[in-house]
Design a protein around this motif. Structure first.
Motif, PDB file in Angstrom:
ATOM      1  N   UNK A 159     -45.701 -22.637 -31.294  1.00 41.23           N
ATOM      2  CA  UNK A 159     -45.903 -22.885 -29.865  1.00 41.23           C
ATOM      3  C   UNK A 159     -47.125 -22.191 -29.299  1.00 41.23           C
ATOM      4  N   UNK A 160     -47.402 -21.013 -29.822  1.00 39.77           N
ATOM      5  CA  UNK A 160     -48.499 -20.230 -29.268  1.00 39.77           C
ATOM      6  C   UNK A 160     -49.866 -20.755 -29.655  1.00 39.77           C
TER       7      UNK A 160
ATOM      8  N   UNK B 111     -46.710 -16.372 -24.579  1.00 41.30           N
ATOM      9  CA  UNK B 111     -47.625 -17.356 -25.162  1.00 41.30           C
ATOM     10  C   UNK B 111     -48.123 -18.361 -24.126  1.00 41.30           C
TER      11      UNK B 111
ATOM     12  N   UNK C  53     -51.939 -24.224 -31.356  1.00 45.13           N
ATOM     13  CA  UNK C  53     -51.855 -25.578 -31.884  1.00 45.13           C
ATOM     14  C   UNK C  53     -52.722 -25.624 -33.132  1.00 45.13           C
ATOM     15  N   UNK C  54     -52.463 -26.592 -33.982  1.00 46.70           N
ATOM     16  CA  UNK C  54     -53.279 -26.720 -35.183  1.00 46.70           C
ATOM     17  C   UNK C  54     -54.023 -28.034 -35.125  1.00 46.70           C
TER      18      UNK C  54
ATOM     19  N   UNK D  54     -50.227 -19.562 -20.712  1.00 47.34           N
ATOM     20  CA  UNK D  54     -51.600 -19.234 -20.327  1.00 47.34           C
ATOM     21  C   UNK D  54     -51.736 -18.975 -18.842  1.00 47.34           C
TER      22      UNK D  54
END
Lengths: 326, 326
Positions: free
Chosen positions: B321-322, B264, B324-325, B266
């Motif tokens: 974690x992967x 997850x 965000x909202x 980048x």
């Protein structure tokens, strides 16, 4: 970076309707196909605008979007190109919310319709600093007809569209100075600073007429300096002939200082160009046909540099204000 | 804006040697001609990198330049395109000096030779905030052969180049954490974060082999999610098959948490792709021919979403974690 992925997915949804071309794959891929056009050259340009420099955080978001796009369309117009599309890289600080972005996207959508361009690709990244919008725009000219900076010739006349200095005056108003001016004058200048008018209808009509052209973004004198440098000629400007708006007269008056400020301010996004004297009538027809004022402001001669003359033909000195020294 | 015009003129001189194409007019014009190529499609992409997000102010300037260029070349490679050129918009805070810029230009010059690309246009603006570099890169594929995200099919195998997770691990090292690691491990991760390796030789060899591909920039799971979404399929990943470097093992260990972090994180800039099972041997030949490791990490089936399996075939849950909202 995954920190704001959910947000960026929402932004992607917001911008997807801006992309109608099949070649952009609904903005759902990493890349797009830039359409080739037989018998034409693809003209490409990039310009970024940054909060605090080209726009203020108090500017309405739709005008920020319009300015980001239009400064690029202005470059294309000055090259004689008809705009077709663009890619956009957005750097967004945390304070930018979806409301801001929706208004920003609305501004883009409206200007896309107005100028006939389509969004072909984008990228959104977080930043802790200022909002920045970098756009790369492209358009087309019939093969070999791009108008360069470097083809001005001794004997050419120098022309400019619209009025000069409003961008710099508008910045002053946007910063909250000179509240004593009339509402109409302030609105005019503010609008000129926030929403430049790229001369997209006029530019293509200059193909085969103008020898050299560029858009006025750094300030008229500095930009004519680019024509002088690349064309290896001297550009002579009659300061009194440079068109200034009534609102700018109200802001700065009519003294020599006001003229120098107008000629060295930035953010005008008008087109300055040179054309053979025998084309003067053609230039005026282009102006009439597009409804965009075009003023004759000087001439090109052998030599180097840009020289300014007052009404009596005497040289006007420009201080260091026009150029900074590093 | 004229505040830093003199400085920007120096920058223009610094970058002029990076532009060798006649179509760029020595970077002395507002725009360039983007060369059309008969029988080919022009592939275009844009990606920006921002200080504090994609690089740190302690990173050597030449690596910042390389990263800015390479993240774009990585996008082109994933689409099967051979890179040809780029335009660059730089936003520079006052603290960036000519020494920094010279090193930055050197990094670009070196990578231009390495990847066979040319600078076609640029723009430099001031900012009060973070340094930002927005690049728009273009390249070519034979007409109709672009590799999209949206063509994965049930029954495909899923592959990825190189190792996954080093980018996120390298960011941790760059921030000065985990000084207990060996120098070799830290250097490896740091380099992976700072100087991604775009798979420009491998990407074009995937044309006609891969059904869907993209570069891994948001994190492997999130990026495979893009393939799942656009191809309308389910992607199943065997977590243990995802290749991780020895340095990343040293940094994060081998527990389930470490795997999820790698998948997850980048900034990997590897290529993830799907190909029909009958092409598995072809994929391995591409790997052998380019010297770039390619690992089989899962398969595509009917359904939606990305699911992770552990060594026993049991599902691994990924927390928030992967993504965000907002």
């Amino acid at each position: 970076m995954s920190d704001r992925l959910g947000e960026f997915a929402l932004i992607a949804e917001l911008f997807a309707p801006l992309s109608k071309s099949r070649n952009a794959f609904g903005l759902k891929d990493d890349a797009a196909i830039l359409p080739q056009r037989r018998g034409h050259d693809i003209i490409v340009t990039t310009d970024a605008i940054v909060e605090g420099v080209h726009f203020l955080d108090t500017d309405p978001p739709d005008t920020v979007a319009r300015k980001a796009l239009r400064v690029n369309l202005s470059d294309l117009a000055a090259k004689g190109a008809r705009p077709a599309g663009y890619l956009m890289a957005l750097s967004l600080p945390p304070r930018v919310d979806m409301k801001w972005l929706r208004s920003f996207a609305d501004g883009l959508a409206d200007d896309q319709r107005r100028f006939g361009v389509d969004l072909l690709g984008g990228d959104t990244t977080a930043t802790a600093g200022a909002t920045a919008i970098a756009i790369t725009a492209f358009g087309y000219v019939p093969r070999g007809t791009i108008i360069l900076r470097s083809r001005a010739r001794a004997g050419d006349l120098v022309f400019v569209t619209g009025t000069i200095g409003d961008g710099a005056g508008g910045l002053q108003v946007a910063r909250g100075e000179r509240k004593d001016l009339s509402r109409a004058a302030r609105d005019h200048l503010l609008h000129r600073f926030r929403v430049p008018q790229p001369r997209t209808t006029l530019g293509p009509l200059l193909r085969g007429v103008a020898n050299a052209a560029l858009d006025v973004s750094d300030g008229l004198v500095a930009d004519l300096g680019h024509i002088s440098e690349t064309s290896k000629v001297r550009v002579v400007i009659e300061a009194q002939s440079v068109p200034r708006s009534a609102a700018l007269h109200a802001l700065w008056g009519d003294g020599p200082d006001a003229i120098v400020k107008a000629l060295t301010g930035g953010d005008d996004y008008e087109i300055a160009f040179t054309a053979s004297a025998r084309f003067e009538r053609k230039v005026m027809l282009v102006s009439a046909r597009t409804g965009i004022p075009v003023s004759k402001i000087g001439w090109v001669e052998k030599g180097r540099g840009v020289s300014l003359r007052d009404g009596a033909g005497e040289p006007i000195e420009i201080g260091a204000g026009g150029w900074s020294h590093f």
